[in-house]
Design an enzyme around this catalytic site. Structure first.
Site, PDB file in Angstrom:
ATOM      1  N   HIS A  71       0.803  -1.215   0.000  1.00  0.00           N
ATOM      2  CA  HIS A  71       0.000   0.000   0.000  1.00  0.00           C
ATOM      3  C   HIS A  71       0.836   1.265   0.000  1.00  0.00           C
ATOM      4  O   HIS A  71       0.327   2.344  -0.326  1.00  0.00           O
ATOM      5  CB  HIS A  71      -0.944   0.002   1.202  1.00  0.00           C
ATOM      6  N   ASP A  99       3.557   9.240  -1.064  1.00  0.00           N
ATOM      7  CA  ASP A  99       2.419   8.435  -0.624  1.00  0.00           C
ATOM      8  C   ASP A  99       2.149   7.354  -1.650  1.00  0.00           C
ATOM      9  O   ASP A  99       2.268   7.595  -2.857  1.00  0.00           O
ATOM     10  CB  ASP A  99       1.168   9.303  -0.468  1.00  0.00           C
TER      11      ASP A  99
END
Length: 477
Positions: free
Chosen positions: A156, A369
């Site tokens: 992730h 991110d």
């Protein structure tokens, strides 16, 4: 039909309409509740004594199987190697990497122990989907225990460039462990390229180019596996409904009343140094500094729920943000206007969605991110007739998809201030056009598509095969 087994570090206590959870928790739970199956992982409990025991709970189609950690395992596996070593390295903060061999040993030991706890719960036709950086050695441990099921892994967070990953001393052991999975999933194509670059240049492996849209084939460490990018999504229409339902709620009514027709810039992030929060505050300060007409005309709300509060790096970022918000407010505030409202607490998903809908600018500027689902949720929550504008870091995975956002470099303070000014002044027709483009992308690649694409490729991948090389050709045993 094969049962889906989700394995993640934390089994999030998600409830419908409850406090907002992170991207992994929301994406995994939305995927699992449609298919049914089991979610296995740490309960969040840290035991001072005794032997942890598995707790099994049925909630509709989902079985939650959780287990606590003893203090030493929590310190070495979670606080130590996972979050003091891997998290900063994978977010390109090699300067913050802290490495201890004992922590790495604990990380491997806990992965082996968790795998052993899962084995008795498995059925022969289960498909296992392991999530995130805490569990990189998990498939290797399952294979050692004799598990032959298909095992996939989804990361992730970003996968760093080779030269950054080399800052983690056991980098080779980590990548070799990844190669025990049948299928590796990354958020973006750049993450996939970084992994393949390491395989070729650091592990002497080979890569077969994907054919007809299928995953890339990887030959490394005596194994053949597959890898591809699977950008995680949201359910945009569900979020839009949450936003509409929350518009009449007390939090939004209170916010509107205190704004006094001022425009609202909205940010929601976990309190983490990877989110670029300090740079974001300073760019808002630069907007007020260079555009005096914006003073007392716009307010910036930053919601930053606490995370990993027992780690020094997170304590430091909290103190820094409190200092920055106080300094900026002291410089620009007036008797009837506070420029920055910095809120250090959680809100329910419906409240956040409604606040997104009420805002004029979504301000999402992480330094790095994996995806950042807040960006996708912000767009989803907008009023189609009068949508806000998304200001988005180019280093968020979502920037690969959301072309209708204003893309910024989060270390360029002046550039971010200019983007905020552009967003606040953007004409309605352009805002609507950008919104429609992004919503079409979000609907096309929602969380069900993410899950279905990954599971399709995992089913097709088959168990990991050992390979032997003969005359330069990899042959499956």
């Amino acid at each position: 039909m094969s049962r889906l087994i989700i394995v993640s570090n934390r089994v999030a206590p998600i409830s419908e309409g409850g406090p907002a959870a992170g991207g992994l928790a929301v994406g995994v739970y939305d995927a699992l509740k449609e298919t049914g199956g089991m979610w296995f992982g740490w309960s969040g409990d840290v035991l001072s004594s005794g032997q942890p025991q598995i707790s099994v709970e049925e909630r509709g189609p989902v079985t939650f199987a959780t287990i606590g950690l003893v203090r030493r395992d929590y310190d070495q596996y979670y606080r130590g190697f996972s979050n003091a070593t891997l998290w900063p390295a994978f977010h390109y903060r090699a300067d913050l990497v802290q490495y201890d061999r004992h922590d790495f040993e604990g990380y491997c030991r806990v992965n082996t122990w968790l795998a052993q706890q899962l084995v008795p719960l498995l059925r022969p036709d289960d498909v296992i989907w392991v999530h995130d950086y805490h569990l990189i050695p998990f498939a290797k441990a399952l294979r050692a225990a004799g598990v032959k099921n298909r095992i996939g892994f989804f990361l992730h967070i970003p996968f760093p460039a080779s030269q950054v990953l080399l800052a983690v001393p056991p980098h080779r052991e980590l990548v070799e462990s990844l190669c025990s999975f049948d299928l590796l999933g990354f958020q973006t194509e750049p993450d996939l390229r970084s992994f393949c670059d390491y395989v070729v240049h650091e592990a002497n492996g080979t890569i077969d180019a994907p054919v007809n849209g299928r995953p890339t084939t990887v030959h490394a460490f005596g194994r053949t596996l597959h890898a591809a990018a699977y950008p995680i999504g949201v359910y945009p229409d569900e979020i839009a409904e949450l936003a509409r339902a929350g518009e009449s709620g007390k939090p939004v009514r209170t916010m509107r009343a205190t704004l006094h027709s001022r425009k609202l810039i909205m940010s929601v992030d976990r309190l983490d140094y990877s989110k670029g929060l300090v740079e974001r505050f300073r760019a808002f300060e630069r907007l007020l500094e260079h555009s005096p007409a914006q003073r007392n005309k716009v307010s910036f709300v930053q919601i930053a729920p606490p995370t990993r509060a027992d780690m020094h790096a997170y304590q430091d970022i909290r103190l820094q943000l409190e200092g920055e918000s106080g300094r900026i407010n002291g410089r620009f505030a007036e008797l009837d206007w506070t420029p920055i409202r910095y809120i250090h607490r959680q809100y329910e998903r419906q409240v956040l969605a409604a606040l997104f809908r009420a805002s004029h600018v979504g301000y999402v500027t992480p330094l790095r991110d994996g995806m950042n689902l807040v960006a996708k949720e912000y767009v989803s929550a907008q009023d189609p007739d009068d949508p806000g504008v998304l200001v988005l870091s180019r280093f968020a995975g979502a920037a690969q998809e959301l072309n209708g956002a204003l893309i910024v470099n989060p270390v360029d303070i002046d550039g971010m201030a200019e983007a905020l000014a552009t967003a606040l002044a953007m004409p309605l027709v352009e805002r609507q056009s950008r919104y429609r483009e992004m919503m079409a992308q979000l609907r096309e690649n929602n969380v069900s598509v993410w899950r279905d694409n990954f599971m399709r490729d995992l089913q097709a991948a088959g168990p990991v095969q050992r390979v032997r090389k003969r005359a330069g050709v990899s042959l499956a045993d």
